[in-house]
Design a protein around this motif. Structure first.
Motif, PDB file in Angstrom:
ATOM      1  N   UNK A   1       0.972  -1.343   0.088  1.00  0.00           N
ATOM      2  CA  UNK A   1       0.060   0.150  -0.040  1.00  0.00           C
ATOM      3  C   UNK A   1       0.963   1.182   0.065  1.00  0.00           C
ATOM      4  N   UNK A   2       0.772   2.201  -1.100  1.00  0.00           N
ATOM      5  CA  UNK A   2       1.579   3.496  -1.134  1.00  0.00           C
ATOM      6  C   UNK A   2       0.825   4.573  -1.392  1.00  0.00           C
ATOM      7  N   UNK A   3       1.199   5.732  -1.369  1.00  0.00           N
ATOM      8  CA  UNK A   3       0.544   6.900  -1.628  1.00  0.00           C
ATOM      9  C   UNK A   3       0.414   7.060  -3.036  1.00  0.00           C
ATOM     10  N   UNK A   4      -0.474   7.707  -3.540  1.00  0.00           N
ATOM     11  CA  UNK A   4      -0.594   8.162  -5.093  1.00  0.00           C
ATOM     12  C   UNK A   4      -1.606   9.275  -5.103  1.00  0.00           C
ATOM     13  N   UNK A   5      -0.927  10.524  -5.781  1.00  0.00           N
ATOM     14  CA  UNK A   5      -1.885  11.526  -6.117  1.00  0.00           C
ATOM     15  C   UNK A   5      -2.955  11.385  -6.914  1.00  0.00           C
ATOM     16  N   UNK A   6      -4.163  11.881  -6.844  1.00  0.00           N
ATOM     17  CA  UNK A   6      -5.262  11.595  -7.640  1.00  0.00           C
ATOM     18  C   UNK A   6      -4.949  12.105  -9.053  1.00  0.00           C
ATOM     19  N   UNK A   7      -4.967  10.981 -10.009  1.00  0.00           N
ATOM     20  CA  UNK A   7      -4.710  11.436 -11.423  1.00  0.00           C
ATOM     21  C   UNK A   7      -3.322  11.915 -11.511  1.00  0.00           C
ATOM     22  N   UNK A   8      -2.427  11.568 -10.585  1.00  0.00           N
ATOM     23  CA  UNK A   8      -0.904  11.464 -10.759  1.00  0.00           C
ATOM     24  C   UNK A   8      -0.598  13.133 -10.725  1.00  0.00           C
ATOM     25  N   UNK A   9      -1.396  13.937 -10.181  1.00  0.00           N
ATOM     26  CA  UNK A   9      -1.305  15.450 -10.296  1.00  0.00           C
ATOM     27  C   UNK A   9      -0.866  15.770  -8.530  1.00  0.00           C
TER      28      UNK A   9
ATOM     29  N   UNK B   1      -3.537  13.158  -1.880  1.00  0.00           N
ATOM     30  CA  UNK B   1      -2.770  11.716  -1.896  1.00  0.00           C
ATOM     31  C   UNK B   1      -3.820  10.876  -1.522  1.00  0.00           C
ATOM     32  N   UNK B   2      -4.136   9.739  -2.398  1.00  0.00           N
ATOM     33  CA  UNK B   2      -4.843   8.528  -2.232  1.00  0.00           C
ATOM     34  C   UNK B   2      -3.939   7.205  -1.580  1.00  0.00           C
ATOM     35  N   UNK B   3      -4.640   6.432  -1.237  1.00  0.00           N
ATOM     36  CA  UNK B   3      -3.773   5.198  -0.601  1.00  0.00           C
ATOM     37  C   UNK B   3      -4.110   3.984  -1.923  1.00  0.00           C
ATOM     38  N   UNK B   4      -3.025   3.576  -2.483  1.00  0.00           N
ATOM     39  CA  UNK B   4      -3.048   2.516  -3.683  1.00  0.00           C
ATOM     40  C   UNK B   4      -2.581   1.246  -3.274  1.00  0.00           C
ATOM     41  N   UNK B   5      -3.371   0.349  -3.413  1.00  0.00           N
ATOM     42  CA  UNK B   5      -3.318  -1.275  -3.100  1.00  0.00           C
ATOM     43  C   UNK B   5      -2.739  -1.951  -4.258  1.00  0.00           C
ATOM     44  N   UNK B   6      -1.498  -2.373  -4.454  1.00  0.00           N
ATOM     45  CA  UNK B   6      -0.914  -3.226  -5.504  1.00  0.00           C
ATOM     46  C   UNK B   6      -1.291  -4.612  -5.037  1.00  0.00           C
ATOM     47  N   UNK B   7      -1.550  -5.243  -6.025  1.00  0.00           N
ATOM     48  CA  UNK B   7      -2.084  -6.715  -5.784  1.00  0.00           C
ATOM     49  C   UNK B   7      -1.810  -7.565  -7.001  1.00  0.00           C
ATOM     50  N   UNK B   8      -1.689  -8.998  -7.029  1.00  0.00           N
ATOM     51  CA  UNK B   8      -1.368  -9.711  -8.356  1.00  0.00           C
ATOM     52  C   UNK B   8      -2.723 -10.622  -7.952  1.00  0.00           C
TER      53      UNK B   8
ATOM     54  N   UNK C   1       6.281  10.867  -8.338  1.00  0.00           N
ATOM     55  CA  UNK C   1       6.140   9.752  -7.872  1.00  0.00           C
ATOM     56  C   UNK C   1       6.293   8.310  -8.918  1.00  0.00           C
ATOM     57  N   UNK C   2       6.856   8.689 -10.210  1.00  0.00           N
ATOM     58  CA  UNK C   2       6.880   7.786 -11.146  1.00  0.00           C
ATOM     59  C   UNK C   2       8.379   7.284 -11.425  1.00  0.00           C
ATOM     60  N   UNK C   3       9.345   8.259 -10.731  1.00  0.00           N
ATOM     61  CA  UNK C   3      10.953   7.910 -10.758  1.00  0.00           C
ATOM     62  C   UNK C   3      11.092   6.385 -10.141  1.00  0.00           C
ATOM     63  N   UNK C   4      11.914   5.797 -10.777  1.00  0.00           N
ATOM     64  CA  UNK C   4      12.045   4.446  -9.942  1.00  0.00           C
ATOM     65  C   UNK C   4      13.751   4.057 -10.420  1.00  0.00           C
ATOM     66  N   UNK C   5      14.674   4.706  -9.537  1.00  0.00           N
ATOM     67  CA  UNK C   5      15.819   4.002  -9.587  1.00  0.00           C
ATOM     68  C   UNK C   5      16.584   4.539 -11.326  1.00  0.00           C
TER      69      UNK C   5
END
Length: 646
Positions: A201-209, A214-221, A370-374
């Motif tokens: 569960x991470x933070x994510x701005x609504x519509x990436x703005x 800031x919303x709570x984003x749950x990633x899953x598979x 928020x999209x930067x990743x190494x």
């Protein structure tokens, strides 16, 4: 009778209109149980879709990309339903399928804890066990907005209002007591989603703005079988150990600083790795007749207006006003206009074509923080670019040569790839007839090289100026990566009025082929760091030989060894301190140097070395000249192996 053309070209007839689900049941119940969605005339559709006219008909199972997306999209609704059952005050945002799984964004007072994620998983299991049917219904825009306001879902209201002016019906899916605004497609019910895991569960701005909440984003598979989930979890655990950000720090390869977000600093060891890769890349391209060029990092806005990037890519560019001369400059997000300007530096003849420019200049692309990743997602990088100017007759041979280059390069790293053709997007530029020709040319090339079923088709995902071939490869733990790209471009030569003198003396327009094999040096290094878990092949290792004199009175011979290795273009480092021998060896092993050479009395007296080989094998009393020749051979052959016997 209604005729359905199946992927193998066979025809299936049905007497009257019926749903895709009923059609598939008629083919076989095994296929129906595996079906996630269908493609009707190339469009991904729900199994509920009624077939009432002749069409091309394809069933998509979880083994296909579209099948996975449908499966994961349904799983995201199961997640949202579970959250609403447990946390009724939560507001729903969006929950799409992504490349590996899915996520759902929620507006909550605080992010979910790991314990709460376990609780949500438990509720999801109940929903799956209930086998709840998903039912699609539509409302007029006004009724849809009223419905969502009544449900107190402000984010859904916002999305719905954006589509209301089209006047088209708005679709919803009902899942028991749960209702969500959604275009679909979805599975028929929740039962097939048997294995899933909420990953984080991470933070994510609504519509990436970043100006939004800031919303709570749950990633899953999710998977149809528990064994598939187990395999995926093992891969995730292995990926954590191989994380290039972790290894980059441990191996002193690169770093980042908040003063330049998304712009890597290459440390000395990392820069040696970078340059070893660059030297190899340059050698391959020289062998294939490429000429390397370089161009400005900053150019006036007018260049990007002409190219079309100003209209299509402005949000991704760093724009720099120059008040003193009332101009606007842009840091280049790609190199193609540089290659065009070099081409147009003088009049060109058909005798010069194909003209192949390769280029590794620094380019910049503005990304959301928020999209930067190494090294995978950066704002400054070096594209392993090439731009080839050809006649229309030369397209096939040049793309075949590019495929040969890709095969040669990926094989050097032990990587296999497959090709994917991406066709015209909605925001395309130029004449549709030119687009149709370009797509037909690429399809013909791919079918000749790989056969009609040897490549994938990705409708609507081409660049705005032309269709493209994307190259995808799998790494050591089975992850798939988008790597190189080959883009056929009739539009930019037209925009810049590029010409060449044909054999009959007339002026003709060349075709431009854009291509990259790595994607970017930074991203590729990130990928191979994880692929090799930091234990790079000998020829690529930042430092290839660590030298350990047992005592300081062995330093003189150790320096001779180091100097001879360096003279033979073998990257070596020696520790001349009086530290304990075991500590010195451990230091080089921690850096994953392929060879650690031990220098003692016997070695110094006999012009020999004893070697600790990565993986803990040892070779004793190896003649120095033989060791140097062994290292030279591995460098020249770009071997994946470390020689452990002589």
């Amino acid at each position: 009778m209604i005729k359905l053309t199946l992927p193998d070209g066979s025809i299936r007839e049905i007497e009257s209109a019926q749903s895709a689900a009923e059609v598939i049941k008629g083919i076989g119940m095994g296929l129906y149980k595996a079906a996630c969605c269908v493609k009707i005339n190339g469009e991904v559709c729900d199994l509920r879709t009624v077939i009432d006219s002749d069409c091309h008909f394809e069933v998509c199972t979880f083994d296909s990309i579209d099948g996975k997306k449908t499966f994961w999209h349904t799983a995201s609704h199961i997640l949202a339903q579970a959250v609403k059952r447990l946390y009724p005050a939560a507001k729903l945002a969006i929950g799409p399928a992504i490349e590996n799984g899915f996520y759902y964004d929620f507006d909550l007072e605080k992010p979910f804890t790991p314990e709460e994620l376990e609780k949500i998983e438990g509720e999801m299991k109940k929903i799956v066990k209930e086998g709840i049917a998903l039912e699609k219904f539509e409302l007029s825009p006004a009724d849809a907005i009223a419905k969502l306001k009544e449900m107190d879902e402000p984010y859904k209201v916002e999305l719905c209002e954006e589509h209301a002016d089209k006047g088209e019906p708005i679709s919803f899916y009902k899942q028991g007591e749960f209702i969500d605004l959604c275009a679909g497609p979805h599975l028929m019910d929740t039962a097939p989603v048997k294995a899933f895991k909420l990953l984080s569960c991470t933070g994510a701005y609504w519509r990436g703005n970043e100006n939004n909440k800031m919303l709570s984003r749950v990633y899953a598979i999710a998977f149809p079988k528990a064994s598939q989930l187990d395999e995926y979890i093992k891969m995730i655990e292995e990926a954590k150990l191989r994380d290039h950000k972790k290894l980059g720090k441990e191996l002193s390869l690169f770093m980042f600083d908040h003063t330049a977000p998304g712009m890597p600093y290459w440390l000395p060891r990392g820069w040696k790795l970078f340059n070893a890769l660059l030297e190899y890349w340059r050698g391959v391209h020289e062998d294939h007749g490429y000429t390397e060029i370089s161009g400005p990092v900053l150019s006036k806005k007018e260049l990007w207006v002409t190219s079309g990037h100003w209209d299509h890519y402005q949000d991704g560019m760093f724009v720099i006003p120059a008040e003193e001369d009332n101009e606007v400059y842009c840091a280049k997000p790609m190199n193609c206009p540089n290659a065009i300007k070099v081409y147009m530096n003088k009049q060109r003849s058909y005798k010069e074509l194909p003209l192949k420019f390769n280029q590794v200049d620094v380019i910049h692309r503005k990304e959301k923080s928020g999209e930067l990743n190494g090294l995978f997602r950066v704002q400054q990088f070096r594209q392993d670019d090439a731009h080839i100017l050809v006649t229309e007759e030369q397209i096939a041979s040049e793309i075949n040569d590019i495929m040969d280059i890709a095969t040669e390069i990926y094989k050097t790293f032990g990587l296999e790839y497959k090709a994917e053709l991406s066709t015209r997007p909605d925001d395309y530029m130029g004449d549709i007839n030119v687009w149709n020709k370009a797509e037909a040319d690429l399809k013909a090339i791919l079918e000749e090289k790989y056969g009609p079923d040897g490549y994938e088709l990705n409708e609507g995902d081409g660049a705005f100026y032309g269709p493209k071939i994307d190259l995808k490869m799998k790494d050591a733990i089975g992850r798939e990566w988008q790597m190189g790209t080959i883009q056929l471009d009739f539009q930019l030569p037209l925009n810049f009025k590029m010409k060449y003198i044909a054999s009959d003396g007339s002026e003709k327009q060349p075709v431009m082929i854009h291509r990259a094999i790595f994607g970017s040096f930074e991203r590729f290094i990130g990928i191979i760091t994880e692929n090799f878990a930091g234990a790079f092949p000998f020829w690529l290792s930042p430092m290839q030989v660590g030298i350990v004199p047992i005592r300081t009175d062995h330093n003189e011979y150790a320096k001779k060894v180091a100097d001879l290795l360096k003279k033979n273009h073998i990257r070596a480092e020696a520790d001349y301190t009086d530290d304990n021998m075991k500590n010195k060896i451990r230091k080089f092993k921690d850096y994953k140097d392929p060879y650690v050479v031990i220098i003692g009395d016997s070695e110094a007296e006999n012009e020999q070395v004893s070697i600790n080989i990565r993986g803990n094998k040892q070779l004793k009393n190896v003649p120095l000249d033989r060791f140097i020749e062994m290292c030279r051979t591995m460098n020249e052959e770009h071997s994946l192996d470390i020689i452990d016997t002589l």
